[in-house]
Design a protein around this motif. Structure first.
Motif, PDB file in Angstrom:
ATOM      1  N   MET A   1     -10.656  -2.631   9.547  1.00 31.75           N
ATOM      2  CA  MET A   1     -11.345  -1.391   9.854  1.00 31.75           C
ATOM      3  C   MET A   1     -10.361  -0.251   9.738  1.00 31.75           C
ATOM      4  SD  MET A   1     -13.861  -0.441  12.972  1.00 31.75           S
ATOM      5  CE  MET A   1     -15.234  -1.332  12.305  1.00 31.75           C
ATOM      6  N   ASP A   2     -10.771   0.724   8.987  1.00 32.50           N
ATOM      7  CA  ASP A   2      -9.885   1.849   8.720  1.00 32.50           C
ATOM      8  C   ASP A   2     -10.591   3.111   9.158  1.00 32.50           C
ATOM      9  OD1 ASP A   2      -8.036   3.608   7.782  1.00 32.50           O
ATOM     10  OD2 ASP A   2      -8.731   3.473   5.690  1.00 32.50           O
ATOM     11  N   ASN A   3     -10.124   3.683  10.248  1.00 25.62           N
ATOM     12  CA  ASN A   3     -10.757   4.881  10.803  1.00 25.62           C
ATOM     13  C   ASN A   3     -12.277   4.726  10.960  1.00 25.62           C
ATOM     14  OD1 ASN A   3      -8.527   6.547  11.262  1.00 25.62           O
ATOM     15  ND2 ASN A   3      -8.368   6.887   9.037  1.00 25.62           N
ATOM     16  N   GLY A   4     -12.664   3.587  11.537  1.00 30.83           N
ATOM     17  CA  GLY A   4     -14.083   3.363  11.825  1.00 30.83           C
ATOM     18  C   GLY A   4     -14.866   2.789  10.665  1.00 30.83           C
ATOM     19  N   ARG A   5     -14.269   2.749   9.495  1.00 32.31           N
ATOM     20  CA  ARG A   5     -14.986   2.211   8.329  1.00 32.31           C
ATOM     21  C   ARG A   5     -14.605   0.755   8.127  1.00 32.31           C
ATOM     22  NH1 ARG A   5     -16.406   6.102   4.569  1.00 32.31           N
ATOM     23  NH2 ARG A   5     -15.957   4.648   2.901  1.00 32.31           N
ATOM     24  N   LEU A   6     -15.574  -0.051   7.765  1.00 27.11           N
ATOM     25  CA  LEU A   6     -15.341  -1.476   7.613  1.00 27.11           C
ATOM     26  C   LEU A   6     -15.047  -1.810   6.152  1.00 27.11           C
ATOM     27  CD1 LEU A   6     -15.589  -4.152   9.396  1.00 27.11           C
ATOM     28  CD2 LEU A   6     -17.758  -4.460   8.186  1.00 27.11           C
ATOM     29  N   ALA A   7     -14.064  -2.656   5.938  1.00 27.42           N
ATOM     30  CA  ALA A   7     -13.773  -3.111   4.580  1.00 27.42           C
ATOM     31  C   ALA A   7     -13.576  -4.622   4.605  1.00 27.42           C
ATOM     32  CB  ALA A   7     -12.522  -2.429   4.047  1.00 27.42           C
ATOM     33  N   VAL A   8     -14.196  -5.296   3.665  1.00 23.54           N
ATOM     34  CA  VAL A   8     -14.004  -6.741   3.524  1.00 23.54           C
ATOM     35  C   VAL A   8     -13.396  -6.962   2.153  1.00 23.54           C
ATOM     36  CG1 VAL A   8     -15.111  -8.998   3.652  1.00 23.54           C
ATOM     37  CG2 VAL A   8     -16.091  -7.068   4.899  1.00 23.54           C
ATOM     38  N   ASP A   9     -12.165  -7.489   2.156  1.00 24.90           N
ATOM     39  CA  ASP A   9     -11.435  -7.602   0.895  1.00 24.90           C
ATOM     40  C   ASP A   9     -11.376  -9.051   0.442  1.00 24.90           C
ATOM     41  OD1 ASP A   9      -9.873  -7.333  -1.261  1.00 24.90           O
ATOM     42  OD2 ASP A   9      -8.186  -6.368  -0.241  1.00 24.90           O
ATOM     43  N   PHE A  10     -12.072  -9.368  -0.651  1.00 23.51           N
ATOM     44  CA  PHE A  10     -12.054 -10.724  -1.197  1.00 23.51           C
ATOM     45  C   PHE A  10     -11.066 -10.841  -2.364  1.00 23.51           C
ATOM     46  CE2 PHE A  10     -16.427 -10.662   0.609  1.00 23.51           C
ATOM     47  CZ  PHE A  10     -16.286 -11.730   1.483  1.00 23.51           C
ATOM     48  N   GLY A  11     -10.164  -9.882  -2.477  1.00 28.72           N
ATOM     49  CA  GLY A  11      -9.195  -9.938  -3.579  1.00 28.72           C
ATOM     50  C   GLY A  11      -9.741  -9.308  -4.841  1.00 28.72           C
ATOM     51  N   ILE A  12     -10.629 -10.041  -5.548  1.00 23.97           N
ATOM     52  CA  ILE A  12     -11.154  -9.486  -6.806  1.00 23.97           C
ATOM     53  C   ILE A  12     -12.119  -8.334  -6.541  1.00 23.97           C
ATOM     54  CG2 ILE A  12     -11.229 -10.687  -9.034  1.00 23.97           C
ATOM     55  CD1 ILE A  12     -12.862 -12.878  -7.596  1.00 23.97           C
ATOM     56  N   PHE A  13     -12.887  -8.455  -5.478  1.00 26.99           N
ATOM     57  CA  PHE A  13     -13.782  -7.336  -5.155  1.00 26.99           C
ATOM     58  C   PHE A  13     -13.752  -7.038  -3.657  1.00 26.99           C
ATOM     59  CE2 PHE A  13     -16.096 -11.223  -6.217  1.00 26.99           C
ATOM     60  CZ  PHE A  13     -16.574 -11.580  -4.970  1.00 26.99           C
TER      61      PHE A  13
END
Lengths: 347, 285
Positions: A151-163
């Motif tokens: 979570m970056d400044n309240g925003r969610l990110a899911v990183d699967f590498g390629i996408f």
């Protein structure tokens, strides 16, 4: 051109807020159509009941947010009763006609100029969603990382590498609540359809006269299915309204209802998770096609003489329609439906 | 003929002894008693029965040529159609205002001329749906399996016993849509028994059943009487009527034209006339 980006975007959408709206609307339809055989062609109106119930309560009448939710649910129940009482004793197609007409009436009433001071007419309403987003339990500046989720400044990110999937502060909250609702409602549905109650619904779908001859009050069962499915439709309406922070009457056209049907048939009717899978696939395909084609045009892979940007929208729907036809021919049971069940004559 | 069947037939014969062979004849112990039942579709009077009584514990056949109003009369009695006028009592209760599902709950269960198997459900589910007073059929109770699991298990036991008796036990996990026409008839009858009815109404139970299965279906119908139920059935096949019916009621053009034992009926000129149309000039057809 950036395929990775297109794919990431489509995947982001495939489990995102809009997909959840489709999933919920189709879960309601699944109870009505998939299990009970009720042809409700007005699910958009049940969603509108939820959305307008909430918006009118909060904005026009100044009631608290939770009152808006209650009023939206109550409005869906009232509508189910109003539509069901005259039609559920009649043959199945009457319900289809009445619900499709009722949905149009609701939309026309919502965009009527007579009371546009209250409803906003065709512009719709806004300003009802703040209380919902005030409930977000994390701060706008919260930042953390857990394996591939961050979570970056309240925003969610899911990183699967390629996408990578990314969701805004508010979308993340919509998804937390939306997925919780989807799982909760699917759990309730699983219990219900595997109970004797669900068995009677399936019996009604097969042959309601037979079920009546076995001493079941078919009308009451159909009404329960219509009301409960309508309530789930209203929940889809809440999520729809909150995810966009505004409502417009013209988003509740019959198209909206038919997307729910597409989702249901794509996933597999009369399966608890059919609508969820169907919604994910439908919204993934829609996004990958429109974003992929858009990206291809921007990168000049497809020259403007073949396809222009403005033609992408209609073409995507054409392709989806074609896909739907092929699906019905080659896999009529949908993703997880039971093919065997389709082999018998319904009569 | 088994001893049980002999006893059943003798008891039914004794109950009907001395009942005159005339339409509307009073019975010693009528489970169903109907008066002035009329059903008109516009100008067409489909049913106009002055009075009829059905003796408890017997097998009564309702016969008549096509269009005599047998099935319409059936539909009226079971609440699947509303009469233009008329009233009837079933098992001591006024039944003409009841809705179809209430009639079934009161103990009068019907089957259909065109079999209504619930095709996309398993044979066992077809049976289980028949059980009466299920707690789990209330929506909220359905959410709490603990409330209905015991009852469900008991119903399941009963369903399996019935499936065994109707020789459908090997098919229990199959879809009902996979059954043959005759097996569907058996399933429909077995399913009706899940309600533990007092009276069972069979609309053309032999229609579309192959000869091999016919005999076993006949035995099952006799067993219903031997188990204390009253049976009323619509049939065309006079041989079958002869073999199993204790009493026969004949309808023609919506009216009850006569009643009697099978032997009395086969000798009755009115019945022959009704079937063969003796009143009509052959040239008119």
């Amino acid at each position: 051109m950036d395929w990775q980006f297109v794919f990431s975007q489509a995947l982001t959408q495939a489990i995102g807020p809009t997909m959840l709206v489709y999933a919920l609307g189709a879960i309601g339809l699944n109870l009505q159509f998939g299990y009970t055989g009720l042809l409700n062609f007005g699910q958009a109106a049940f969603a509108a009941m939820g959305a307008y119930g909430l918006a009118l309560s909060v904005v026009a009448w100044g009631l608290p947010f939770w009152w808006g939710i209650l009023i939206g649910l109550a409005a869906a129940v009232v509508m189910a009763l109003l539509l069901g009482i005259p039609t559920l004793r009649l043959r199945a197609d009457y319900l289809a006609i009445v619900t499709i007409a009722a949905a149009e009436i609701i939309r026309r009433l919502a965009r009527a100029t007579v009371w546009s001071d209250t409803t906003g007419g065709s512009d719709g309403m806004r300003g009802f969603s703040e209380p919902f987003f005030e409930l977000i339990p994390w701060d706008r500046d919260s930042t953390w990382t857990l394996l591939f989720v961050s979570m970056d400044n309240g925003r969610l990110a899911v990183d699967f590498g390629i996408f990578e999937l990314q969701y805004s502060y508010r979308d993340t909250w919509i998804m937390v609540v939306g997925w919780a609702l989807v799982l909760l409602i699917c759990g309730v549905m699983a219990l219900l359809v595997h109970s004797p109650w669900g068995r009677v619904l399936k019996g009604i779908r097969e042959d309601e006269e037979a079920v009546r001859s076995l001493g079941k009050n078919v009308f009451a069962f159909k009404m329960q299915a219509l009301v409960f499915g309508g309530i789930i439709g209203a929940v889809a309406g809440f999520l729809f309204a909150l995810s966009r922070a505004n409502i417009q009457p013209d988003t509740f056209t019959t198209d909206f209802t038919f997307y729910f049907y597409v989702v249901l048939i794509l996933g597999g009717a009369a399966r608890v998770f059919g609508p969820v899978l169907g919604a994910a696939l439908f919204w993934f395909l829609y996004n990958i096609l429109s974003q992929g084609l858009g990206e291809a045009i921007r990168a000049d892979v497809i020259p403007p003489s073949v396809l222009e940007m403005t033609q992408v929208g209609p073409l995507v729907f054409l392709l989806l329609g074609l896909g739907m036809v092929l699906l019905l021919i080659f896999r009529p049971q949908g993703l997880i439906g039971n093919r065997k069940e389709l082999l018998f004559d319904v009569r | 003929m088994s001893d049980k069947e002999k006893a059943g037939k003798a008891a039914a014969g004794a109950a009907l002894a001395g009942v005159p062979a005339e339409p509307g004849a009073p019975k010693a112990d009528a489970i169903l008693s109907a008066t002035g039942v009329r059903r008109a579709f516009g100008g067409l009077v489909a049913v106009d029965v002055e009075h009829v009584e059905i003796q408890r514990g017997t097998i009564t056949a309702l016969i008549g040529p096509n269009g005599a109003g047998k099935t319409t009369f059936f539909n009226l009695l079971t609440g699947f159609d509303r009469p233009s006028r008329g009233s009837w009592d079933f098992d001591g209760r006024r039944a003409d205002r009841m809705r179809s599902f209430q009639v079934a709950r009161a103990g009068m269960v019907r089957t259909f001329q065109l079999t209504k198997a619930l095709t996309r459900m398993s044979v066992l589910d077809n049976m289980l749906i028949g059980a009466a007073d299920q707690v789990g059929e209330r929506m909220w109770a359905g959410l709490v399996p603990r409330l209905w699991r015991g009852q469900e298990a008991a119903n399941r036991e009963r369903a399996l016993v019935l499936l065994e008796r109707f020789k459908l036990i090997d098919k229990r996990e199959h879809y009902a849509g996979e059954l043959s026409g005759g097996q569907r008839k058996l399933l429909e009858m077995a399913r009706a028994l899940m309600l533990e009815p007092k009276m069972i109404m069979l609309d053309e139970p032999m229609a579309g059943v192959n000869p091999a299965l016919k005999q076993s279906l006949l035995e099952h119908i006799k067993d219903l009487r031997e188990d204390g139920m009253t049976v009323l059935f619509v049939e065309h096949d006079m041989d079958m009527v002869h073999e199993i019916a204790d009493w026969v009621a004949v309808m023609a053009a919506g009216q009850l034209i006569t009643e009697g034992t099978p032997d009395q009926i086969s000798a009755d000129q009115r019945v022959i006339d009704a079937y063969l149309g003796a009143h009509h000039d052959a040239a008119q057809h």
